[in-house]
Design an enzyme around this catalytic site. Structure first.
Site, PDB file in Angstrom:
ATOM      1  CG  HIS A 181     -10.788   3.792   8.538  1.00  0.00           C
ATOM      2  ND1 HIS A 181     -10.591   2.475   8.174  1.00  0.00           N
ATOM      3  CD2 HIS A 181      -9.846   4.070   9.462  1.00  0.00           C
ATOM      4  CE1 HIS A 181      -9.556   1.993   8.866  1.00  0.00           C
ATOM      5  NE2 HIS A 181      -9.091   2.937   9.655  1.00  0.00           N
ATOM      6  CG  ASP A 212     -10.994   1.458   4.473  1.00  0.00           C
ATOM      7  OD1 ASP A 212     -11.220   2.339   5.323  1.00  0.00           O
ATOM      8  OD2 ASP A 212      -9.899   1.341   3.894  1.00  0.00           O
ATOM      9  CD  GLU A 215      -6.862   5.170   7.530  1.00  0.00           C
ATOM     10  OE1 GLU A 215      -5.937   5.784   8.086  1.00  0.00           O
ATOM     11  OE2 GLU A 215      -6.844   3.915   7.428  1.00  0.00           O
ATOM     12  CD  GLU A 216      -6.478   0.391   7.146  1.00  0.00           C
ATOM     13  OE1 GLU A 216      -5.272   0.634   6.931  1.00  0.00           O
ATOM     14  OE2 GLU A 216      -6.931   0.202   8.281  1.00  0.00           O
ATOM     15  CG  ASP A 258      -7.980   4.808  12.445  1.00  0.00           C
ATOM     16  OD1 ASP A 258      -8.154   3.598  12.677  1.00  0.00           O
ATOM     17  OD2 ASP A 258      -7.491   5.242  11.376  1.00  0.00           O
ATOM     18  CG  HIS A 307      -3.239  -3.257   9.019  1.00  0.00           C
ATOM     19  ND1 HIS A 307      -2.533  -2.348   8.278  1.00  0.00           N
ATOM     20  CD2 HIS A 307      -4.316  -2.593   9.474  1.00  0.00           C
ATOM     21  CE1 HIS A 307      -3.160  -1.173   8.307  1.00  0.00           C
ATOM     22  NE2 HIS A 307      -4.244  -1.313   9.038  1.00  0.00           N
TER      23      HIS A 307
HETATM   24 ZN   LIG Z   1      -7.338   2.644  10.858  1.00  0.00          ZN
END
Ligand SMILES: [Zn+2]
Length: 431
Positions: free
Chosen positions: A92, A94, A189-190, A212, A394
């Site tokens: 992904h 994003d 995705e997030e 991922d 994150h």
């Molecule tokens: Zn991810």
């Protein structure tokens, strides 16, 4: 280290990664469009051009910022080619809405010698060995961090960069056998929404892998199953001066309910394969009080039991607060992909073998969350998850390393080849 493949890629996976993380692609909750933020187009458009330059075929980007491409099979033997399924690789574009991705300044800590890493842009941000024991495995490696003011976005630009480098390597090494390969880069995705706009038929793969995951060697064929309960208590409002015997305060009923959620069943007190119930947002009013509760469990029976417990607790709170009425609505968010992937054990076996060929020790890891693959798996595209070498997603302490990116790339190239080898073996048995 000797190069694992005869010819190097045109651009190293580290250089590619350092380029991509500088592009701000943060997604945003509560938007009505896909993609949720226009800036995700910046990377999608760039990838579209680069894929075409690397010789990928049928490169196209959908109106919803999904990039699709195909690497055609290079197998000369038609009987063999027909037996090799089209394998997809997904990442992904994003990054998480939780931490800013604007003006990411990646730092390469070359030849890491051990010890804590202080991030210079904000010296209060320190990656400590005590909290990140994985650092001890990275001595001698080149660690890639931010300056401490943003996230790194290794989640999931490591996936994007390694897939792109795989495409590059396959082009540079035409002797490496592979079947048709489908490439997909998704948005949003997030926030869990982009994948709804992903066209599985258009993608054209029989099986796929999301790239991922985290630590090198970590392969996942299961996420937990997820539901969200909305528990509403209805009361009766009246002027508080004349409320005696009339008012029914829904706030008390809701408080009663929340206080009785078992302490050992919360995200703060659980880990590994243990699920939870998690009250996370709500509103309190006399007439109507609402609390939203996440339910998570790796087993559907465990999830059902948690749902039943919530219903029972709500009924108890109703009884304990005469006149109050409880209502509970439960929605499914996603299901454990293992329910489907258990029927396709070769997907995980092949990924494990590919990781071993890259010199890694693969291990299985159940994801306490969802992936794009958990939705795709139930839409007919079985889709386990593969590591990227990244850590501390994150957060401003997010990091990856040269070896993390290189070994992930190698694993992907080996994986494409392993599907060919299996088809060869099957073909030989029929002859
Ligand atoms: Zn991810």
């Amino acid at each position: 280290m000797t190069a694992p493949f005869p010819n190097p890629p045109r651009e190293s996976v580290v250089d590619r990664f350092l380029r991509y993380v500088k592009i701000d692609t943060q997604s945003q909750e509560e938007q009505s469009t896909t993609p949720s933020t226009a800036k995700q187009w910046d990377l999608a458009r760039m990838l579209e051009k680069e894929l075409a330059r690397l010789g990928a075929q049928r490169v196209r980007t959908s109106e919803h910022c999904m990039v699709y491409a195909t690497i055609p099979s290079n197998l000369g033997d038609a009987a063999l080619a027909a037996r090799v399924p089209t394998i997809g690789f997904l990442a992904h574009v994003d990054t998480s809405p939780a931490v800013t991705g604007t003006n990411v300044k990646p730092i390469v800590h070359a030849n890491y010698r051990g010890g804590d890493i202080i991030l210079p842009g904000d010296p209060t941000q320190v990656i400590t060995v005590a909290q990140h024991p994985a650092l001890t495995d990275l001595i001698g490696d080149d660690i890639i961090t931010t300056d401490g003011t943003t996230l790194l976005g290794s989640d999931d630009k490591a996936g994007v960069a390694t897939i792109m480098t795989m495409v590059d390597l396959l082009g540079a090494n035409p002797d490496l056998p592979h079947g048709n390969i489908a490439i997909g880069f998704t948005c949003d995705e997030e926030i869990g929404l982009g994948i709804e706009k992903f066209d599985v038929a258009e993608f054209g793969a029989r099986y796929a892998y999301t790239v991922d995951g985290g630590e090198l060697g970590e392969i996942s064929d299961e996420t937990w199953s997820a539901r969200t309960a909305t528990v509403t208590f209805h009361g009766k409002s009246t002027h508080p001066g004349t409320a005696k015997g009339v008012m029914v305060n829904a706030i008390h009923a809701m408080a009663h309910f929340i206080m009785r959620l078992p302490h050992d069943m919360l995200p703060e007190t659980t880990e590994g394969r243990v699920g939870f119930v998690h009250p996370y947002a709500g509103s309190a009013d006399i007439e109507k009080s609402t609390i939203k509760v996440l339910l998570r469990d790796f087993d559907l029976s465990g999830l059902d039991a948690k749902e039943k417990m919530l219903r029972d607790l709500a009924a108890d709170s109703e009884r304990a607060n005469p006149g109050a009425r409880a209502e509970i609505e439960v929605k499914e968010n996603y299901r454990n992909m293992k329910d489907v992937l258990a029927d396709h054990p070769q997907l995980v076996e092949n990924a494990m073998e590919a990781a071993r060929r890259a010199g890694l020790e693969p291990f299985m890891y159940p994801i306490r969350g969802g992936t794009d693959g958990s939705k795709l798996t139930f839409r007919g595209l079985p889709c386990p998850n593969i590591f990227t070498g990244g850590h501390e997603f994150h957060s401003k302490l997010e990091f990856n390393s040269r070896r993390g990116l290189e070994k992930t790339t190698e694993t992907l190239v080996h994986l494409a080849r392993i599907f060919v080898e299996h088809a060869e073996r099957a073909l030989r048995q029929t002859q």
